[in-house]
Enzyme design. Structure first.
Site, mmCIF file in Angstrom:
data_model
loop_
_atom_site.group_PDB
_atom_site.id
_atom_site.type_symbol
_atom_site.label_atom_id
_atom_site.label_comp_id
_atom_site.label_asym_id
_atom_site.label_seq_id
_atom_site.Cartn_x
_atom_site.Cartn_y
_atom_site.Cartn_z
ATOM 1 N N ASP A 70 -3.276 4.386 2.796
ATOM 2 C CA ASP A 70 -3.631 4.706 4.187
ATOM 3 C C ASP A 70 -3.247 6.149 4.481
ATOM 4 O OD1 ASP A 70 -4.462 2.132 4.598
ATOM 5 O OD2 ASP A 70 -2.722 1.511 5.774
ATOM 6 N N ASP A 113 1.461 4.762 2.318
ATOM 7 C CA ASP A 113 1.080 5.355 3.606
ATOM 8 C C ASP A 113 1.471 6.834 3.652
ATOM 9 O OD1 ASP A 113 0.547 2.648 5.088
ATOM 10 O OD2 ASP A 113 2.546 2.415 4.237
ATOM 11 N N ASP A 153 0.865 -1.184 0.000
ATOM 12 C CA ASP A 153 0.000 0.000 0.000
ATOM 13 C C ASP A 153 0.900 1.233 0.000
ATOM 14 O OD1 ASP A 153 1.134 0.224 2.499
ATOM 15 O OD2 ASP A 153 -0.752 0.287 3.605
HETATM 16 N N1 DCT Z 1 1.895 0.716 11.653
HETATM 17 C C1 DCT Z 1 1.471 1.110 12.898
HETATM 18 N N2 DCT Z 1 0.400 0.514 13.453
HETATM 19 C C2 DCT Z 1 -0.255 -0.447 12.771
HETATM 20 C C3 DCT Z 1 0.164 -0.834 11.503
HETATM 21 C C4 DCT Z 1 1.254 -0.230 10.962
HETATM 22 O O1 DCT Z 1 2.063 1.975 13.513
HETATM 23 N N3 DCT Z 1 -1.292 -1.039 13.328
HETATM 24 C C5 DCT Z 1 3.068 1.340 11.099
HETATM 25 C C6 DCT Z 1 4.237 0.407 10.965
HETATM 26 C C7 DCT Z 1 4.608 0.427 9.526
HETATM 27 C C8 DCT Z 1 3.736 1.498 8.900
HETATM 28 O O2 DCT Z 1 2.741 1.825 9.834
HETATM 29 C C9 DCT Z 1 3.157 1.097 7.608
HETATM 30 O O3 DCT Z 1 2.506 -0.145 7.698
HETATM 31 P P1 DCT Z 1 2.455 -1.118 6.453
HETATM 32 O O4 DCT Z 1 1.976 -0.406 5.264
HETATM 33 O O5 DCT Z 1 1.711 -2.337 6.865
HETATM 34 O O6 DCT Z 1 3.994 -1.528 6.326
HETATM 35 P P2 DCT Z 1 5.064 -1.122 5.256
HETATM 36 O O7 DCT Z 1 6.347 -1.175 5.974
HETATM 37 O O8 DCT Z 1 4.696 0.137 4.577
HETATM 38 O O9 DCT Z 1 5.016 -2.338 4.265
HETATM 39 P P3 DCT Z 1 4.405 -2.421 2.794
HETATM 40 O O10 DCT Z 1 5.540 -2.037 1.917
HETATM 41 O O11 DCT Z 1 4.002 -3.837 2.609
HETATM 42 O O12 DCT Z 1 3.262 -1.487 2.697
HETATM 43 MG MG MG Z 2 2.878 0.412 3.548
#
Ligand code: DCT
Ligand code: MG
Length: 493
Positions: free
Chosen positions: A417, A329, A327
């Site tokens: 997100d 962020d 995703d």
């Molecule tokens: N995070 C958080 N609380 C959560 C979930 C996630 O604080 N309940 C933080 C930790 C990593 C960040 O947000 C982004 O989450 P992801 O998108 O799931 O991880 P990513 O490292 O961006 O991995 P991806 O490349 O798969 O999106």
């Molecule tokens: Mg992510």
């Protein structure tokens, strides 16, 4: 095999071979190992190198920087080197003849690459090499996206997933931590003994490594990958909105495919899951960096149309320098406290008007500073946030969309997100949402165990002083924790 040919004797530069040569590359002092090479070939290669301006030492000493050998049996070469006069063996390049050949061809010392090295089978456990301690905390390690031990960490991640499915927290954590440690190493694990001094690598992890070293694969992991239950749970949890609990429930009811789930009349999918199935083809494919940047532009425009002084920051994996993500962020906020409350709703309204909002789950803020510090870490922070699926036009992406074969729609559904903290919480949110998850876990563990502090996405609390510690940047937070600053691209733990 050996490409360097002797030059004709009449060439003028060769006249100087036995006399004083003009050394062109003063930083490189070679030594050619006679064993296996033989004395006449060694003499010939020495002359050849000198004629090209290389320095070749006749005697092995600490002045030597590059040792070149034709002996491919690393162990006997290393035993001999360790028994030699050298005191700084760890500073010397020990190279096979390919480095020499390439250097002669190029007429200059080529950069030493891993493929040139004759590696000591047990480099970490010799008494002359200083042991570099690897911290048990990911927040004290620098982990880039370059993973030298992917073959092992991929296997460990399968183990982690399986333990997650089976709710076995202990072994799950052990393999998560082991994978994270291996990701931080600047060297390749070539034997189990090399992992001896590493934190968290227990017997089970070592057995998996041993298997991979010996057979190129782990039988335990292979068995899991071909296990029907594992495969089904992995398939179900790959749908947006389906967690391990739901996946397990469906599996227990005998469902094995998406077709089974969608045809089962008693199953009522929630809104998130419906969208998850609807856009599965798109959102199960990785988001590229170019797509993430395009979304950044779209959101930037939307946010600034609402509030000119809004602040937008890319976080998550893309901020850590990853090329792909599941995703994208972002953090959005405004300098004026309280004004951020409406921001997300206005942004969402804007997307709706543009016709690009395919799914939205909005969660209003439940943030209350007076309820902090929170003693136990909660899965989610309390800031306003939304989980979206947006329609991204190919024309907005530099280089276009990486479309599937035969797919000519010209757009792609992408998971996005957004989180919107008040400005005075910005640094904590940025640190928390940048990840990786393992890096965050270890930051909190370090704060608690080493500093008697509580850290989450909202604040940092000092239990000794009984006060909150203010921060406007991530650097402030690292400083409060007494940690060296780790750049975002070094947080891929
Ligand atoms: N995070 C958080 N609380 C959560 C979930 C996630 O604080 N309940 C933080 C930790 C990593 C960040 O947000 C982004 O989450 P992801 O998108 O799931 O991880 P990513 O490292 O961006 O991995 P991806 O490349 O798969 O999106
Ligand atoms: Mg992510």
């Amino acid at each position: 095999m050996f490409h360097v040919r002797p030059r004709k004797r009449s060439r003028p530069e060769e006249a100087s071979v036995s006399g004083h040569q003009q050394a062109k590359f003063v930083d490189v002092r070679m030594f050619l190992v006679e064993r296996k090479m033989g004395s006449s070939r060694r003499r010939f290669l020495t002359q050849l190198a000198r004629s090209k301006g290389f320095i070749v030492e006749d005697i092995l000493s600490d002045a030597v920087t590059h040792v070149v050998s034709e002996d491919s049996r690393a162990s006997s070469l290393w035993t001999w080197l360790k028994g030699s006069v050298l005191r700084n063996l760890s500073m010397i390049h020990v190279l096979d003849i390919s480095w020499f050949t390439e250097s002669m061809r190029e007429g200059r010392p080529v950069t030493v690459e891993t493929r040139h090295l004759i590696q000591d089978a047990l480099p970490e456990v010799t008494s002359s090499t200083p042991v570099v301690r690897v911290s048990q905390y990911a927040c004290q390690r620098r982990t880039t996206t370059e993973n030298h031990n992917k073959i092992f960490t991929d296997a460990f991640e399968v183990m982690v997933e399986n333990y997650e499915f089976n709710e076995m927290e202990g072994p799950c954590l052990a393999f998560r931590r082991s994978a994270s440690v291996l990701k931080s190493l600047p060297w390749v694990v070539r034997c189990v003994r090399a992992t001896e001094d590493l934190p968290f690598l227990g017997e089970h992890a070592k057995a998996v490594i041993e298997d991979i070293l010996q057979h190129g694969r782990s039988f335990e992991v292979e068995k899991l990958l071909s296990d029907e239950r594992f495969q089904t749970l992995k398939l179900f949890t790959s749908v947006f909105g389906v967690g391990p609990k739901t996946a397990e429930k469906w599996h227990r009811r005998g469902l094995r495919s998406f077709g089974d789930v969608l045809a089962e009349p008693s199953i009522r999918l929630n809104r998130m899951q419906q969208s998850g199935f609807l856009h599965y083809g798109d959102i199960s494919r990785a988001v590229t960096k170019a797509e993430a940047l395009a979304l950044g532009n779209i959101i930037d425009e939307a946010v600034h149309a609402i509030t000119p002084d809004a602040i937008l920051a890319l976080t998550g994996g893309f901020r850590r320098g990853k090329e792909f993500g599941h995703d994208v962020d972002f953090i959005v906020t405004t300098p004026e406290l309280g004004k951020e409350e409406r921001l997300l709703l206005d942004i969402i309204e804007g997307f709706k008007e543009q016709g690009i909002l395919l799914f939205c789950e909005y969660q209003a803020s439940t943030f209350d500073m007076s309820k902090l510090p929170s003693q136990r870490f909660e899965a989610m922070d309390h800031f306003a946030k939304c989980f979206l699926i947006l329609r991204l036009e190919g024309s907005q992406v530099e280089g276009g969309l990486q479309s599937c074969a035969g797919d000519s729609r010209g757009w792609k559904a992408v998971r996005v997100d957004l989180v919107s903290p008040p400005m005075d919480r910005y640094a904590f949110t940025l640190l928390g949402w940048t990840g990786s998850r393992q890096f965050e876990r270890d930051l909190r563990r370090y704060a608690r165990s080493e500093r008697r502090m509580l850290l989450d996405n909202h604040a940092l609390y000092d239990k000794t002083k009984k006060e909150f510690l203010a921060a406007t940047t991530e650097k402030d937070i690292f400083a409060h924790l007494g940690l060296e600053y780790i750049e975002p691209w070094q947080r891929n733990a």
